[in-house]
Design an enzyme around this catalytic site. Structure first.
Site, PDB file in Angstrom:
ATOM      1  CE1 TYR A  60      43.544  44.864  42.216  1.00  0.00           C
ATOM      2  CE2 TYR A  60      44.087  42.527  42.285  1.00  0.00           C
ATOM      3  CZ  TYR A  60      43.493  43.642  42.871  1.00  0.00           C
ATOM      4  OH  TYR A  60      42.883  43.545  44.098  1.00  0.00           O
ATOM      5  CB  CYS A  61      48.448  48.556  39.979  1.00  0.00           C
ATOM      6  SG  CYS A  61      49.348  48.593  38.424  1.00  0.00           S
ATOM      7  CB  THR A  62      45.435  52.636  39.256  1.00  0.00           C
ATOM      8  OG1 THR A  62      45.352  52.587  40.682  1.00  0.00           O
ATOM      9  CG2 THR A  62      44.369  53.574  38.712  1.00  0.00           C
ATOM     10  CB  CYS A  74      51.301  45.289  37.625  1.00  0.00           C
ATOM     11  SG  CYS A  74      50.102  45.247  38.953  1.00  0.00           S
ATOM     12  CB  ILE A  99      41.820  48.677  37.949  1.00  0.00           C
ATOM     13  CG1 ILE A  99      42.568  47.799  38.942  1.00  0.00           C
ATOM     14  CG2 ILE A  99      40.346  48.754  38.334  1.00  0.00           C
ATOM     15  CD1 ILE A  99      42.753  48.442  40.313  1.00  0.00           C
TER      16      ILE A  99
END
EC number: 1.14.-.-
Length: 309
Positions: free
Chosen positions: A184-186, A191, A213
């Site tokens: 996961y990432c912002t 990703c 996220i």
């Protein structure tokens, strides 16, 4: 009264002439009064821009006129042009700098060989079905996880995306290679690449959260598996879901390096000559020169000298 908005977006698609796209995007943003940062490469586009809502809507319409960007999704958040110092539109070898431009392969459908996309509700379902076997793997810089992360997530020891390949090849995470790994990432872009890099290195069951996220937080607020605040790369520096900091379900993860008080605000260390580290410092401690440092002894000495000056 005008209403401002911030757009977060990316699209992996083959681009034959990145320079031409760069010139078009720069001209379009200047015409609409948008500020922010856009990166373009032969693999696609990655941008965050802010401005008047009507200008943002027009930007979305005109950007989607390019065939490769027709289906590109835009995430909307609060803010505006004032959240960015300037407009920057550049051509790069990579739209996210992992240091592996030759390894990344894309076609008109996006990244080739990346992880399986999961919608937020599918993430929760996976955890319900597989339980503690599921590993959340943070695809951001370790600093970002200081104020927010998924519950029990593995946070790699990286300062930049350039550090990920060495980290993955270090052997530290070999225990995860046969487990379901949710990267996961912002907003999801890091990703897209990270999940492909992981699969290329023997991680067998890799997923990524569709929309990152941002989408998960919009769906579940503080009632899901996410804990704390989300780090953002504009002057806001952090974003909260649900009812924000006052939400009964909000979990404060970030704390001041000096007094331990809860805070989500990063500040640059006062020692500008040899230290560029950003650290969490509360509103009270940042008011005093002697506590405007990262905590390193040499930086504390610089702060003390500044306080006495």
């Amino acid at each position: 009264m005008t209403i401002g908005k911030i757009l977060l977006y990316y699209c992996f698609t083959p681009i034959e002439d990145p320079t031409a796209i760069m010139l078009w995007q720069r001209s379009l943003c200047e015409k609409l009064g948008l500020k922010g940062r856009i990166l373009i490469s032969e693999h696609g586009i990655n941008g965050t821009v802010g401005g008047d809502m009507d200008a943002c809507k027009r930007y979305v319409r005109e950007t989607r006129e390019y065939p490769g960007f027709k289906k590109m999704e835009f995430k909307w958040s609060e803010g505006g042009a004032e959240d960015f110092p300037r407009l920057s539109v550049k051509v790069r070898d990579e739209i996210v700098a992992f240091g592996a431009p030759g390894e990344l392969k894309v076609d008109e459908n996006g990244v080739i060989g990346g992880g399986v996309h999961l919608k937020p509700e599918e993430v929760n379902k996976l955890v319900e079905e597989r339980g503690e076997e599921v590993v959340f793997f943070d695809g951001r810089n370790a600093m970002e996880a200081e104020i927010g992360k998924f519950k029990n997530a593995v946070v790699p020891d990286v300062r930049t995306t350039h550090d990920f390949i060495a980290e993955l090849e270090s052997g530290k995470y070999d225990w995860m290679k046969d487990k379901p790994v949710v990267s996961y990432c912002t907003g999801g872009i890091r990703c897209e690449i990270l999940s492909a890099l992981m699969k290329n290195r023997g991680f067998n069951e890799v997923y990524q959260i569709d929309g990152g996220i941002v989408r998960y937080g919009e769906k579940y607020g503080n009632d899901g598996l996410w804990e704390g605040s989300m780090y953002v790369f504009d002057k806001r520096m952090h974003h909260e879901f649900g009812q924000g900091l006052e939400d009964p379900g909000f979990i404060q993860l970030g704390h001041c390096v000096h007094c331990g008080k809860g805070t989500n605000t990063f500040h640059n260390c006062i020692n500008e000559d040899t230290c560029r580290k950003q650290v969490l410092i509360c509103d009270d401690c940042i008011q005093h020169a002697e506590t405007q440092h990262c905590g390193r002894p040499d930086c504390a000495e610089v702060a003390a000298a500044q306080a006495q000056a």
